[in-house]
Scaffold this active site. Structure first.
Site, PDB file in Angstrom:
ATOM      1  N   CYS A  38      43.174  42.458  48.551  1.00 29.33           N
ATOM      2  CA  CYS A  38      42.403  41.393  49.180  1.00 29.33           C
ATOM      3  C   CYS A  38      43.306  40.587  50.107  1.00 29.33           C
ATOM      4  CB  CYS A  38      41.796  40.490  48.104  1.00 29.33           C
ATOM      5  SG  CYS A  38      40.813  39.123  48.738  1.00 29.33           S
ATOM      6  N   SER A  40      43.368  37.551  50.432  1.00 32.67           N
ATOM      7  CA  SER A  40      43.870  36.369  49.719  1.00 32.67           C
ATOM      8  C   SER A  40      45.229  36.651  49.081  1.00 32.67           C
ATOM      9  CB  SER A  40      42.873  35.936  48.645  1.00 32.67           C
ATOM     10  OG  SER A  40      41.625  35.606  49.219  1.00 32.67           O
ATOM     11  N   HIS A  43      47.818  36.224  51.706  1.00 35.98           N
ATOM     12  CA  HIS A  43      48.143  34.824  51.989  1.00 35.98           C
ATOM     13  C   HIS A  43      49.277  34.338  51.100  1.00 35.98           C
ATOM     14  CE1 HIS A  43      45.255  33.867  54.989  1.00 35.98           C
ATOM     15  NE2 HIS A  43      44.189  33.992  54.226  1.00 35.98           N
ATOM     16  N   HIS A  59      43.603  40.340  42.030  1.00 39.86           N
ATOM     17  CA  HIS A  59      42.525  39.586  41.377  1.00 39.86           C
ATOM     18  C   HIS A  59      41.150  40.225  41.569  1.00 39.86           C
ATOM     19  CE1 HIS A  59      42.617  38.232  45.549  1.00 39.86           C
ATOM     20  NE2 HIS A  59      41.334  37.950  45.410  1.00 39.86           N
ATOM     21  N   CYS A 163      35.630  40.230  43.937  1.00 40.11           N
ATOM     22  CA  CYS A 163      36.077  39.168  44.847  1.00 40.11           C
ATOM     23  C   CYS A 163      35.367  39.267  46.186  1.00 40.11           C
ATOM     24  CB  CYS A 163      37.585  39.193  45.052  1.00 40.11           C
ATOM     25  SG  CYS A 163      38.155  37.891  46.189  1.00 40.11           S
TER      26      CYS A 163
END
Length: 362
Positions: A38, A40, A43, A59, A163
């Site tokens: 992902c 995220s 990041h 996640h 997600c």
């Protein structure tokens, strides 16, 4: 077990031997089957958001329950589950008023650095990520971080729901509450953006505008429900949307996490419209808006994990897939081994993939 560890930001993940203790009260041990890569995660890998290190990231995942701790009644060994970082207590003010995604009980929704679930031979503490850490062959989680799903649902596709799908779909259906016939614009056609487009179609939006610089992603967006496509390379995005809709859209969704696109999302609204910011704008960065625009009752709001009620939403998304309304097969660009995880993130940064997944050996 093997796990991918982030030691330092802007450095490759390292495959290490890690262990987990037996499940404690209300904890569940899961054999990870699939974990999605992902944006995220990226990041945090790039230091745009802080997190204690070293840590095992990941996640977005699905797997099979192996063991349960005392007081666990929701699942049993052999159950197929999808994980969600929106772990909830069920008793705090937010949970009891229906906003479980904003649970405030830090004894259940552990803050970064608080978990002691991961073990290894090195002296420094190994941190769990978002109460999950799915870039590992096993996960030890609170029972309220998972949802049971039907066993006929393929786990590689189910992982996406954990997600990317719930975030995009939920932003449309739960946060913005798009209704039939309304006009929608989605800025960014990655995994979350595709989920928002597909979600807008399920919600019955009358016009769905997909915005991206990648022609291949724009074409896929049309398959998932987009009625119109816009490439920012063709000129001012806000003007293109306003011209196309004769004044602006009812709803815009920003899923890239950038200052300029967040501002564009607000700028393309019709009077009374709502911009929903889904993307993770870098920590500390601010956006600027024209104050006059608020006089026409335009609104801007955030969305956390699609404002989900994941124990309800995710089984419904599984049903949508099994009934042919959620088109998950088109999203997976690559299936990788854990040892190929850095290559997967490199391809993500280069814009070569929609969604890559790590498939663990059974």
């Amino acid at each position: 077990m093997k796990a991918a560890v982030l030691y330092e930001v802007n450095q490759p993940l390292v495959i290490e031997d890690v262990s987990l203790p037996k499940p404690g009260p209300r904890e569940v041990l899961i054999r990870t089957t699939v974990a999605g890569l992902c944006h995220s995660d990226l990041h945090f890998m790039e230091g745009l958001y802080p997190h204690p290190l070293p840590a095992v990231l990941g996640h977005e995942s699905a797997g099979v329950v192996e063991q349960v701790g005392s007081d666990v009644t929701y699942v049993k060994p052999g159950d197929h589950v999808v994980t969600c970082l929106s772990v909830f207590c069920g008793t705090c003010d937010n949970c009891t008023t229906g906003r479980t995604v904003l649970c405030t009980d830090t004894t259940v929704k552990l803050l970064p650095g608080a978990s002691n679930r991961m073990q290894w031979s090195k002296p420094e503490k190994l941190h769990q990520f978002l109460n999950l850490s799915s870039f590992a062959e096993q996960m030890l989680v609170h029972e309220n971080a998972i949802v049971k799903i039907r066993k006929e649902m393929p786990l590689d596709l189910a992982a996406l729901i954990g997600c990317g799908v719930i975030t995009g779909y939920g932003a449309v259906v739960n946060t913005a509450k798009v209704t039939a016939g309304e006009t929608v614009a989605v800025i960014g056609c990655g995994g979350v953006g595709m989920a928002a487009i597909n979600g807008a179609q399920i919600a019955g939006a009358g016009r769905i505008i997909a915005i991206d610089t990648n022609p291949a992603k724009l074409q896929l967006a049309t398959k998932l429900g987009a009625t119109d496509i816009i490439n920012p390379a063709d000129g001012d995005v806000v003007k293109q949307v306003r011209d196309l809709t004769n004044g602006g859209v009812h709803h815009s969704f920003e899923v890239l996490g950038r200052k300029e696109t967040a501002e564009q999302a607000f700028g393309m609204l019709a009077s009374g419209g709502t911009a929903t910011i889904v993307g993770m704008i870098p920590f500390g960065q601010k956006i600027e808006l024209h104050g006059f625009d608020f006089l026409r009752e335009r609104r801007i709001q955030g969305s956390s994990m699609g404002s989900n009620h994941f124990r309800v939403d995710m089984p419904r998304l599984v049903d949508f897939y099994l009934r042919g309304r959620l088109h998950l097969e088109d999203w997976i660009s690559a299936k990788l081994k854990l040892s190929e995880i850095n290559e997967g993130f490199a391809n993500m940064k280069a814009g070569k993939t929609l969604r890559s997944v790590i498939v663990f050996d059974s």
